[in-house]
Scaffold this motif. Sequence first.
Motif, PDB file in Angstrom:
ATOM      1  N   ASN A  22      -5.211  -0.424   6.160  1.00 15.39           N
ATOM      2  CA  ASN A  22      -4.379   0.738   5.527  1.00 15.39           C
ATOM      3  C   ASN A  22      -4.789   1.773   5.137  1.00 15.39           C
ATOM      4  O   ASN A  22      -4.481   2.854   5.344  1.00 15.39           O
ATOM      5  CB  ASN A  22      -3.572   0.004   4.332  1.00 15.39           C
ATOM      6  CG  ASN A  22      -2.663   0.926   3.712  1.00 15.39           C
ATOM      7  OD1 ASN A  22      -3.240   1.601   2.650  1.00 15.39           O
ATOM      8  ND2 ASN A  22      -1.530   0.955   4.015  1.00 15.39           N
ATOM      9  N   GLN A  23      -6.416   1.686   4.506  1.00 15.30           N
ATOM     10  CA  GLN A  23      -6.887   2.747   3.932  1.00 15.30           C
ATOM     11  C   GLN A  23      -7.548   3.620   5.184  1.00 15.30           C
ATOM     12  O   GLN A  23      -7.547   4.871   5.268  1.00 15.30           O
ATOM     13  CB  GLN A  23      -8.171   2.418   3.016  1.00 15.30           C
ATOM     14  CG  GLN A  23      -7.981   1.813   1.840  1.00 15.30           C
ATOM     15  CD  GLN A  23      -8.843   1.150   1.050  1.00 15.30           C
ATOM     16  OE1 GLN A  23     -10.011   1.004   1.576  1.00 15.30           O
ATOM     17  NE2 GLN A  23      -8.581   0.931  -0.248  1.00 15.30           N
ATOM     18  N   ARG A  24      -7.929   3.073   6.160  1.00 12.47           N
ATOM     19  CA  ARG A  24      -8.677   3.734   7.350  1.00 12.47           C
ATOM     20  C   ARG A  24      -7.642   4.787   8.127  1.00 12.47           C
ATOM     21  O   ARG A  24      -7.925   5.467   8.790  1.00 12.47           O
ATOM     22  CB  ARG A  24      -9.389   2.811   8.233  1.00 12.47           C
ATOM     23  CG  ARG A  24     -10.796   2.318   7.296  1.00 12.47           C
ATOM     24  CD  ARG A  24     -11.549   1.156   8.117  1.00 12.47           C
ATOM     25  NE  ARG A  24     -12.716   0.813   7.288  1.00 12.47           N
ATOM     26  CZ  ARG A  24     -13.878   1.415   7.207  1.00 12.47           C
ATOM     27  NH1 ARG A  24     -14.099   2.402   7.981  1.00 12.47           N
ATOM     28  NH2 ARG A  24     -14.967   1.038   6.438  1.00 12.47           N
ATOM     29  N   PHE A  58       0.717  -1.235   0.023  1.00 14.58           N
ATOM     30  CA  PHE A  58       0.035   0.161  -0.090  1.00 14.58           C
ATOM     31  C   PHE A  58       0.840   1.262  -0.045  1.00 14.58           C
ATOM     32  O   PHE A  58       1.753   1.664   0.962  1.00 14.58           O
ATOM     33  CB  PHE A  58      -0.845   0.052   1.351  1.00 14.58           C
ATOM     34  CG  PHE A  58      -1.766  -0.991   1.301  1.00 14.58           C
ATOM     35  CD1 PHE A  58      -1.470  -2.048   2.312  1.00 14.58           C
ATOM     36  CD2 PHE A  58      -2.933  -1.289   0.623  1.00 14.58           C
ATOM     37  CE1 PHE A  58      -2.293  -3.262   2.472  1.00 14.58           C
ATOM     38  CE2 PHE A  58      -3.738  -2.551   0.853  1.00 14.58           C
ATOM     39  CZ  PHE A  58      -3.466  -3.506   1.607  1.00 14.58           C
ATOM     40  N   LYS A  91      -6.224  -4.441   3.702  1.00  7.20           N
ATOM     41  CA  LYS A  91      -6.426  -3.402   3.067  1.00  7.20           C
ATOM     42  C   LYS A  91      -7.434  -2.232   3.567  1.00  7.20           C
ATOM     43  O   LYS A  91      -7.023  -1.021   3.632  1.00  7.20           O
ATOM     44  CB  LYS A  91      -7.488  -3.996   1.620  1.00  7.20           C
ATOM     45  CG  LYS A  91      -7.600  -2.594   0.526  1.00  7.20           C
ATOM     46  CD  LYS A  91      -8.528  -3.149  -0.647  1.00  7.20           C
ATOM     47  CE  LYS A  91      -8.785  -2.074  -1.546  1.00  7.20           C
ATOM     48  NZ  LYS A  91      -9.565  -2.501  -2.441  1.00  7.20           N
ATOM     49  N   GLU A  92      -8.365  -2.713   4.302  1.00  5.12           N
ATOM     50  CA  GLU A  92      -9.124  -1.768   5.217  1.00  5.12           C
ATOM     51  C   GLU A  92      -8.421  -0.923   6.203  1.00  5.12           C
ATOM     52  O   GLU A  92      -8.437   0.279   6.442  1.00  5.12           O
ATOM     53  CB  GLU A  92     -10.370  -2.274   5.791  1.00  5.12           C
ATOM     54  CG  GLU A  92     -11.524  -2.618   4.686  1.00  5.12           C
ATOM     55  CD  GLU A  92     -12.074  -1.863   3.944  1.00  5.12           C
ATOM     56  OE1 GLU A  92     -12.154  -0.649   4.793  1.00  5.12           O
ATOM     57  OE2 GLU A  92     -12.594  -1.824   2.965  1.00  5.12           O
TER      58      GLU A  92
END
Length: 345
Positions: free
Chosen positions: A59-61, A25, A56-57
Motif C-alpha cells: 500500500n505504501q509503495r 489504508f 502494508k508495504e
Amino acid sequence: MNRPKNTRALVFSCLAAACFTLPHFGAHAAEITWRLQSVAGAGTTEYKNLVERFAKEVNQRTGGRVEVKTFPAGMLMSSATVVDAVSKGTLDVGHTYLVYFSGKEPALKAVNEWPAEVNALQGYNWFYEGGGSELMRKIVARHNMHFLGVSPLLGEQIWSKKPIRGVADLKGLKVRAAGLAADGFAKLGASVVALPGEEVYTALQRGVVDAVEFTTMPVNYGLGLQEVAKFISVPSYSGGGTSDWIVSQAAWNKVPAELKPKIEEALKVASMDYNTSAVAEEKELMVKLEKSGVTLVKWPDSEMRKMENARLAVMKDKYAAESKDYAEKLDSQLKFLGKLGYRVN
C-alpha cells in the motif's frame, strides 16, 4: 510440509472473524484490490511480521493504488487448495507452499526443501541471485500464475518421545512425515506414517507414532508438541527452505508496469523483517524448551551427512527421474550449494 488447521491453538486459522483484522489504508479507494490467503495462522509471527507487513508495504509503495486484504490459514479455504485457487483465478494471491500443487506439477516436488543447509538463506538467495526465479517462474507460468517471490523459512526438526541421536535410531521408528522428509526417512529405515498435521499431537500422545516432523519450531510449540514429545533432534534437516508467493496471472496482468517492481520490493522488505524476528523467536524458544524439561539432541556432522545423502538420493533418483524441469532445478540448486561450499558427494 503441509500446515492444516489445528483445533489446539490459533496457529493456522482463527476461530472467528474477530480474531484478526484486515489492514485498512487511507480513505481513497484503491485501483486494485487483492485477496490473499496465507499458510500462516493469525496468531503467528509469520502472519503478523510477514503477511500483514507485506500488505502494508504494498500500500505504501504503490501510493495506495494497490490494496491487499489478508486472510490467515483456513479462513477462505484449506491451505492445500490455495495454489489451485490461484491457478484458476478464484483467489488473487497465495502465500503458500507450491509443493501442495506437486500432484499436478511434478517439478514442484520438494520445492520448499533442500538436501542440506549450508546457509539459512540459501533458498531465498538462490531464487533471487542464483537463477531460481527464472526456472521457477517458467514452471509456474504454465499454470496461469506469476511467481512473485519467496520468503525465508526456518528449518524443521524431529520431535520425538525418546532420543534420536542419528540415522540408526530411525530404523523401525514410527515417524509421521510427508513429502521429501517421508521419502528420506523411509530410505533410512523408518516406518513412515501418513497423518494430517492436525493429528500429530494426538498421534504422539496415544503412541500411534514415536516421532513427527511437521513444520517449524515456533509453530510446533504453538501446537503444544512439547507436552508429548520431550526430545527434539537438532539442527534442522530441511534447512534453507522457503515459502512461496503466487499471483493469479490475470490479477498480475492488471497491475500497471510501474507498480510491479514496487510490489516485488515490498515482498523483499517484509521477508527480511520476518526472518529477523523468526530467528530471534526460535532461539528464545530453544532456551524456553530446555528450561521446561525438553532435551535438544544435537546430531554430529557425520550423522547429518547420512541424512543429507538419503534426501539427495531421493531427489536425484526419484523426483528428477519423473520431471526434466525438476532435474534442471535440482542441478541449479546443487551448483549454488557448491558455490557456498557444499560437497555434493
